[in-house]
Design a protein around this motif. Structure first.
Motif, PDB file in Angstrom:
ATOM      1  N   ILE A   1       0.830  -1.208   0.000  1.00 34.41           N
ATOM      2  CA  ILE A   1       0.000   0.000   0.000  1.00 34.41           C
ATOM      3  C   ILE A   1       0.866   1.260   0.000  1.00 34.41           C
ATOM      4  N   HIS A   2       2.061   1.189   0.620  1.00 31.10           N
ATOM      5  CA  HIS A   2       3.007   2.305   0.547  1.00 31.10           C
ATOM      6  C   HIS A   2       3.393   2.585  -0.905  1.00 31.10           C
ATOM      7  N   ASP A   3       3.609   1.523  -1.657  1.00 36.40           N
ATOM      8  CA  ASP A   3       4.031   1.669  -3.051  1.00 36.40           C
ATOM      9  C   ASP A   3       2.875   2.143  -3.936  1.00 36.40           C
ATOM     10  N   PHE A   4       1.665   1.724  -3.610  1.00 38.93           N
ATOM     11  CA  PHE A   4       0.502   2.221  -4.347  1.00 38.93           C
ATOM     12  C   PHE A   4       0.368   3.735  -4.172  1.00 38.93           C
ATOM     13  N   ASP A   5       0.565   4.192  -2.941  1.00 37.50           N
ATOM     14  CA  ASP A   5       0.515   5.638  -2.720  1.00 37.50           C
ATOM     15  C   ASP A   5       1.659   6.333  -3.437  1.00 37.50           C
ATOM     16  N   MET A   6       2.851   5.749  -3.388  1.00 35.11           N
ATOM     17  CA  MET A   6       4.008   6.354  -4.049  1.00 35.11           C
ATOM     18  C   MET A   6       3.793   6.432  -5.555  1.00 35.11           C
ATOM     19  N   ALA A   7       3.156   5.425  -6.129  1.00 36.54           N
ATOM     20  CA  ALA A   7       2.899   5.428  -7.569  1.00 36.54           C
ATOM     21  C   ALA A   7       2.021   6.616  -7.959  1.00 36.54           C
ATOM     22  N   ARG A   8       0.969   6.858  -7.215  1.00 39.15           N
ATOM     23  CA  ARG A   8       0.090   8.005  -7.492  1.00 39.15           C
ATOM     24  C   ARG A   8       0.835   9.319  -7.262  1.00 39.15           C
ATOM     25  N   TYR A   9       1.645   9.362  -6.222  1.00 38.36           N
ATOM     26  CA  TYR A   9       2.376  10.572  -5.859  1.00 38.36           C
ATOM     27  C   TYR A   9       3.381  10.951  -6.934  1.00 38.36           C
ATOM     28  N   ILE A  10       4.165   9.975  -7.404  1.00 37.01           N
ATOM     29  CA  ILE A  10       5.179  10.248  -8.419  1.00 37.01           C
ATOM     30  C   ILE A  10       4.537  10.562  -9.763  1.00 37.01           C
ATOM     31  N   MET A  11       3.555   9.769 -10.139  1.00 38.22           N
ATOM     32  CA  MET A  11       2.978   9.875 -11.473  1.00 38.22           C
ATOM     33  C   MET A  11       1.990  11.028 -11.603  1.00 38.22           C
ATOM     34  N   GLU A  12       1.395  11.440 -10.470  1.00 36.35           N
ATOM     35  CA  GLU A  12       0.345  12.477 -10.494  1.00 36.35           C
ATOM     36  C   GLU A  12      -0.769  12.100 -11.472  1.00 36.35           C
ATOM     37  N   SER A  13      -1.119  10.838 -11.449  1.00 33.94           N
ATOM     38  CA  SER A  13      -2.190  10.314 -12.291  1.00 33.94           C
ATOM     39  C   SER A  13      -2.839   9.157 -11.549  1.00 33.94           C
ATOM     40  N   GLU A  14      -4.133   8.994 -11.706  1.00 38.52           N
ATOM     41  CA  GLU A  14      -4.819   7.918 -11.012  1.00 38.52           C
ATOM     42  C   GLU A  14      -4.568   6.571 -11.690  1.00 38.52           C
ATOM     43  N   VAL A  15      -4.522   5.529 -10.885  1.00 42.94           N
ATOM     44  CA  VAL A  15      -4.457   4.159 -11.391  1.00 42.94           C
ATOM     45  C   VAL A  15      -5.844   3.755 -11.871  1.00 42.94           C
ATOM     46  N   VAL A  16      -5.922   3.178 -13.063  1.00 45.48           N
ATOM     47  CA  VAL A  16      -7.223   2.771 -13.609  1.00 45.48           C
ATOM     48  C   VAL A  16      -7.369   1.258 -13.710  1.00 45.48           C
ATOM     49  N   GLU A  17      -6.239   0.526 -13.677  1.00 47.10           N
ATOM     50  CA  GLU A  17      -6.332  -0.938 -13.784  1.00 47.10           C
ATOM     51  C   GLU A  17      -5.150  -1.583 -13.084  1.00 47.10           C
ATOM     52  N   VAL A  18      -5.398  -2.721 -12.444  1.00 43.32           N
ATOM     53  CA  VAL A  18      -4.397  -3.426 -11.647  1.00 43.32           C
ATOM     54  C   VAL A  18      -4.366  -4.902 -12.019  1.00 43.32           C
ATOM     55  N   SER A  19      -3.161  -5.449 -12.197  1.00 47.97           N
ATOM     56  CA  SER A  19      -2.964  -6.893 -12.352  1.00 47.97           C
ATOM     57  C   SER A  19      -1.969  -7.358 -11.313  1.00 47.97           C
ATOM     58  N   ALA A  20      -2.325  -8.378 -10.554  1.00 44.63           N
ATOM     59  CA  ALA A  20      -1.485  -8.819  -9.442  1.00 44.63           C
ATOM     60  C   ALA A  20      -1.121 -10.289  -9.559  1.00 44.63           C
ATOM     61  N   TYR A  21       0.130 -10.582  -9.195  1.00 42.43           N
ATOM     62  CA  TYR A  21       0.625 -11.948  -9.152  1.00 42.43           C
ATOM     63  C   TYR A  21       1.307 -12.147  -7.801  1.00 42.43           C
ATOM     64  N   GLY A  22       1.035 -13.269  -7.164  1.00 47.98           N
ATOM     65  CA  GLY A  22       1.611 -13.501  -5.852  1.00 47.98           C
ATOM     66  C   GLY A  22       2.033 -14.940  -5.651  1.00 47.98           C
ATOM     67  N   ALA A  23       2.959 -15.145  -4.713  1.00 53.48           N
ATOM     68  CA  ALA A  23       3.457 -16.484  -4.413  1.00 53.48           C
ATOM     69  C   ALA A  23       3.954 -16.524  -2.975  1.00 53.48           C
ATOM     70  N   VAL A  24       4.127 -17.730  -2.471  1.00 55.33           N
ATOM     71  CA  VAL A  24       4.757 -17.941  -1.167  1.00 55.33           C
ATOM     72  C   VAL A  24       6.084 -18.632  -1.426  1.00 55.33           C
ATOM     73  N   LEU A  25       7.158 -17.865  -1.350  1.00 55.79           N
ATOM     74  CA  LEU A  25       8.493 -18.364  -1.665  1.00 55.79           C
ATOM     75  C   LEU A  25       9.461 -18.223  -0.498  1.00 55.79           C
ATOM     76  N   VAL A  26       9.024 -17.571   0.562  1.00 53.81           N
ATOM     77  CA  VAL A  26       9.896 -17.296   1.711  1.00 53.81           C
ATOM     78  C   VAL A  26       9.597 -18.219   2.874  1.00 53.81           C
ATOM     79  N   ASP A  27       8.316 -18.335   3.255  1.00 57.86           N
ATOM     80  CA  ASP A  27       7.944 -19.103   4.449  1.00 57.86           C
ATOM     81  C   ASP A  27       6.570 -19.730   4.246  1.00 57.86           C
ATOM     82  N   PRO A  28       6.469 -21.064   4.226  1.00 55.97           N
ATOM     83  CA  PRO A  28       5.163 -21.715   4.051  1.00 55.97           C
ATOM     84  C   PRO A  28       4.146 -21.328   5.115  1.00 55.97           C
ATOM     85  N   ALA A  29       4.612 -20.926   6.289  1.00 57.66           N
ATOM     86  CA  ALA A  29       3.687 -20.529   7.354  1.00 57.66           C
ATOM     87  C   ALA A  29       2.878 -19.305   6.963  1.00 57.66           C
ATOM     88  N   ILE A  30       3.434 -18.472   6.087  1.00 56.20           N
ATOM     89  CA  ILE A  30       2.710 -17.291   5.628  1.00 56.20           C
ATOM     90  C   ILE A  30       1.504 -17.709   4.793  1.00 56.20           C
TER      91      ILE A  30
END
Length: 340
Positions: free
Chosen positions: A175-204
């Motif tokens: 969420i910090h990076d989402f805010d930074m993206a809007r702050y730097i770009m001075e433009s609203e985000v209109v579409e998001v694509s997300a990819y995720g994995a568990v590669l560090v700790d299976p407990a997560i």
């Protein structure tokens, strides 16, 4: 003219803000509340904090208090914001505002009705390096923005108790990076694509979260963004940002203990990045509370508003939906009714 402040929540961030506020001559930190207040007596005495209480409402009822900093767990934020606004206090609140868009919108409605200042704790906006990059975008040095790349990787995962209560990687970390993206770009985000994995700790994964993610963003101005996060970078706290445009690019690199680079016939080396986020963003944390005070005393707009907090939260919601569905999600489809 001075400002009398109360701090709600005296964990690591609350105590940090209290220490930084001490260096602002116009500010008096009068009160601190925390559920474990009995552990803070010597800490408060050293800082000449007059009132310690386990009941945050004592701060809200104090007519001397002009502003409050809400540094308690996220699930308490919305209620405290509404109560503080009703009490006529200016409000600084750590991110995110809440875990649901409906609660966030209700809290912001209370702020608007009370006509008090409200700043969200996205401290990275106040980092001198990231501000410089934004200035370069604003003044046209890099031309028309085309691509934004943000890397944010923690040196190690937080505790499993924290993972379970954090709201997930997108809401807690990226969420910090989402805010930074809007702050730097001075433009609203209109579409998001997300990819995720568990590669560090299976407990997560067992806790219902991911520890590694890549998100792509489409902005209203036509530009594209890429953000990558990891809960564990073994070499330190990895924080980098690059904006590429029609006239060039600008890069904000990692902070390191020294800028010395050693070159020999065998290797080229330099210091690892700083390890802890409080080290990396010390100046940013100092700047954000200073700017909050300045906005109140000069009656100027805050740099990071409730609307900014809401938009970052909407992007986080879109990322979660994209990860779950395996498809891009448009921001216009993310609303309070769908996030409850």
């Amino acid at each position: 003219m001075g400002l009398t402040v109360g701090i709600i929540g005296a964990g690591r961030i609350g105590r940090l803000h209290a220490d930084h506020l001490r260096f602002i001559s116009q500010v008096r930190v009068k009160s601190v509340s925390d559920v474990a207040i009995h552990h803070l007596e010597s800490w408060a005495r050293e800082r000449q904090i007059e009132v310690l209480t386990a009941d945050y409402r004592q701060i809200l009822m104090d007519p001397d208090i002009d502003a409050v900093l809400i540094c308690s767990p996220t699930n308490t934020h919305a209620t405290m914001i509404k109560e503080a606004a009703l009490a006529g206090k200016h409000i600084f609140c750590e991110k995110p505002i809440s875990f649901t868009l409906r609660e966030t919108e209700e809290a912001l409605e209370a702020v608007e009705k009370a006509q008090v200042k409200f700043q969200v704790g996205f401290n990275r906006r106040f980092d001198p390096n990231f501000r410089k990059v934004r200035d370069l975008v604003q003044n046209g040095t890099i031309g028309v923005p085309h691509i934004l790349r943000i890397t944010s990787r923690d040196p190690k995962p937080p505790s499993m108790d924290y993972i379970k209560s954090s709201g997930g990687l997108f809401m807690d970390m990226m969420i910090h990076d989402f805010d930074m993206a809007r702050y730097i770009m001075e433009s609203e985000v209109v579409e998001v694509s997300a990819y995720g994995a568990v590669l560090v700790d299976p407990a997560i994964e067992e806790a219902g979260d991911i520890d590694t993610a890549v998100v792509t963003l489409k902005f209203a101005n036509g530009a594209l963004g890429v953000i990558d996060n990891s809960r564990q970078a073994v070499y330190g706290y990895d924080q980098r940002l690059e904006i590429f445009g029609s006239k060039g690019s600008a890069l904000a690199d990692n902070h390191r203990p020294t800028t010395v680079e050693v070159s020999t016939s065998e290797h080229v080396s330099k210091d690892k990045p700083l390890y802890f986020f409080l080290e990396r963003y010390t100046q940013a944390y100092m700047n954000e509370v200073s700017e909050f005070v300045r906005a109140i005393l000069t009656n100027q707009p805050v740099i990071c508003s409730g609307f900014d907090g809401l938009q970052a939260q909407r992007i986080a919601e879109a990322a979660k939906k994209s990860l779950e569905a395996g498809i891009p999600v448009k921001l216009e489809a993310v609303n309070s009714a769908a996030s409850v």
